[in-house]
Design an enzyme around this catalytic site. Sequence first.
Site, PDB file in Angstrom:
ATOM      1  CD  GLU A 263      -3.312  -0.421   2.004  1.00  0.00           C
ATOM      2  OE1 GLU A 263      -4.476  -0.646   1.706  1.00  0.00           O
ATOM      3  OE2 GLU A 263      -2.983   0.008   3.123  1.00  0.00           O
ATOM      4  CG  HIS A 284       8.497 -29.062  -0.016  1.00  0.00           C
ATOM      5  ND1 HIS A 284       9.201 -30.220  -0.269  1.00  0.00           N
ATOM      6  CD2 HIS A 284       8.933 -28.618   1.189  1.00  0.00           C
ATOM      7  CE1 HIS A 284       9.992 -30.474   0.749  1.00  0.00           C
ATOM      8  NE2 HIS A 284       9.869 -29.510   1.656  1.00  0.00           N
ATOM      9  CE  LYS A 395     -11.023   1.407   2.503  1.00  0.00           C
ATOM     10  NZ  LYS A 395     -10.543   2.241   3.602  1.00  0.00           N
TER      11      LYS A 395
HETATM   12  O1  PA5 Z   1      -3.410   1.511   5.929  1.00  0.00           O
HETATM   13  C1  PA5 Z   1      -4.527   1.959   5.746  1.00  0.00           C
HETATM   14  O2  PA5 Z   1      -4.826   3.153   6.023  1.00  0.00           O
HETATM   15  C2  PA5 Z   1      -5.642   1.103   5.171  1.00  0.00           C
HETATM   16  O3  PA5 Z   1      -5.200  -0.185   4.910  1.00  0.00           O
HETATM   17  C3  PA5 Z   1      -6.795   1.011   6.157  1.00  0.00           C
HETATM   18  O4  PA5 Z   1      -6.310   0.540   7.385  1.00  0.00           O
HETATM   19  C4  PA5 Z   1      -7.910   0.069   5.693  1.00  0.00           C
HETATM   20  O5  PA5 Z   1      -8.317   0.393   4.396  1.00  0.00           O
HETATM   21  C5  PA5 Z   1      -9.119   0.159   6.647  1.00  0.00           C
HETATM   22  O6  PA5 Z   1      -9.578   1.485   6.741  1.00  0.00           O
HETATM   23  P1  PA5 Z   1     -10.504   1.963   7.941  1.00  0.00           P
HETATM   24  O7  PA5 Z   1      -9.743   1.860   9.217  1.00  0.00           O
HETATM   25  O8  PA5 Z   1     -10.848   3.396   7.632  1.00  0.00           O
HETATM   26  O9  PA5 Z   1     -11.707   1.054   7.958  1.00  0.00           O
END
Ligand code: PA5
Length: 406
Positions: A263, A284, A395
């Site tokens: 990310e 394996h 999302k």
């Molecule tokens: O690192 C991040 O910001 C994302 O991976 C969020 O943690 C994830 O999308 C979940 O978002 P939220 O806490 O708003 O539900």
Amino acid sequence: MTLTLHDNSGLLGEEKLDELCKKNLEYLDFGNTLDWLLPEDSEMLDGCEWLGKIIGRDADVLVVIGVGGSNRAARAVYEALGSRSRTQIEWVGLNYSAKEMNALLEWLKYKEVYINVIAKNFKTLEPGLWFRVLRNWLIEEYGEEEYSSHIICTGTPGSDLHQLAEGNGYYFLDFPVDTCGRYSAFTPVALFPLAVAGLNIREMINGAKVMRMMLEKPDHNPALMLASARNYLYENGYKLEMLSFFEPSLERFSKWWTQLFAESEGKDGKGLYPIVGSFTEDLHSIGQYIQQGEPILFETFLNILDTEDRQIDLTDIPDGFEYLDGKTFNDVNKAAFKATLEAHSKRFPCFKIDIVSLDEFTFGELFYFFMFTCCLSARILGVNPFDQPGVEGYKEKTIASLKANI
Ligand code: PA5
């Protein structure tokens, strides 16, 4: 924690790595801009411990609802170390599986249940859906009067989740506004569930502090070394980084690591693709590709120096494995690791991260080390490590399509 380079491929080598670090030294100069990685907040720590102790005393089960960065750091530690309180943690809100929801509700029957819903601003659909159903279940189980004391919300102040908590009398813990999920290991997002499980969150913070001190110095800085090598190898056609380990209880940690790098770096048409090798099982399968497939990956090994061990049984029945007599599991695991490192480092550069043992202190070190490395690496790559526009896109599109069908 120590980081060493093992490279018999001729691709990198100590000298080249040194030169790259010198060139990239400027990226280490963050001033105070990364202070939020490790907030010095003793009130927050006291609060997590206090509430964690109460819930850890009363609950059979804590259901943690949260996806991505809202669950992975805590789960990594919990799955590796287990619970030291009476409370078992269930991790949900990761999908839209009715099968999983039905199974959970069945399993929760007759248990003392608490819920920790973790969402930065409570716009993400997975936690929203799971929270709605589980909240109704709590109301049915405990009644309108009592159910609210079974809910702990972790969200940003002023968010929808905050308002929901205030309006209904749920506990509320702060998800710091300036921290995104994958960098939240040292906030209530991860610390509270771990405190419920009776794990030593102060030791985790201590591990992080020691690591922070180590990473403040420019010389032999392991984060700078790994970040520099990652980018150099990426530029030279090595598009995948593999995190490998010989202890399967690190599998959840590898999920946290995968999210952190994917990310933070996978954007603007760039970024190393993070993959995982849980050895020896994966030797394996993908082991074949690593040895003889297209040379597109390099490897970072996690090596635990002091682990649980067990003597291997002797037997009177000849089974062809007589060379195991007198040895322990760790003798075998270490032999496999040595052989793998030797073989892989002939093909491509490998890094080895030695950690003393698997405990809260070490997890604190590892979380801090990789978060810091990731920030440096993303800056060298020229991308913003703190946004995830692709994920937000998924999302928004899902929600828009559901709204269109109302
Ligand atoms: O690192 C991040 O910001 C994302 O991976 C969020 O943690 C994830 O999308 C979940 O978002 P939220 O806490 O708003 O539900």
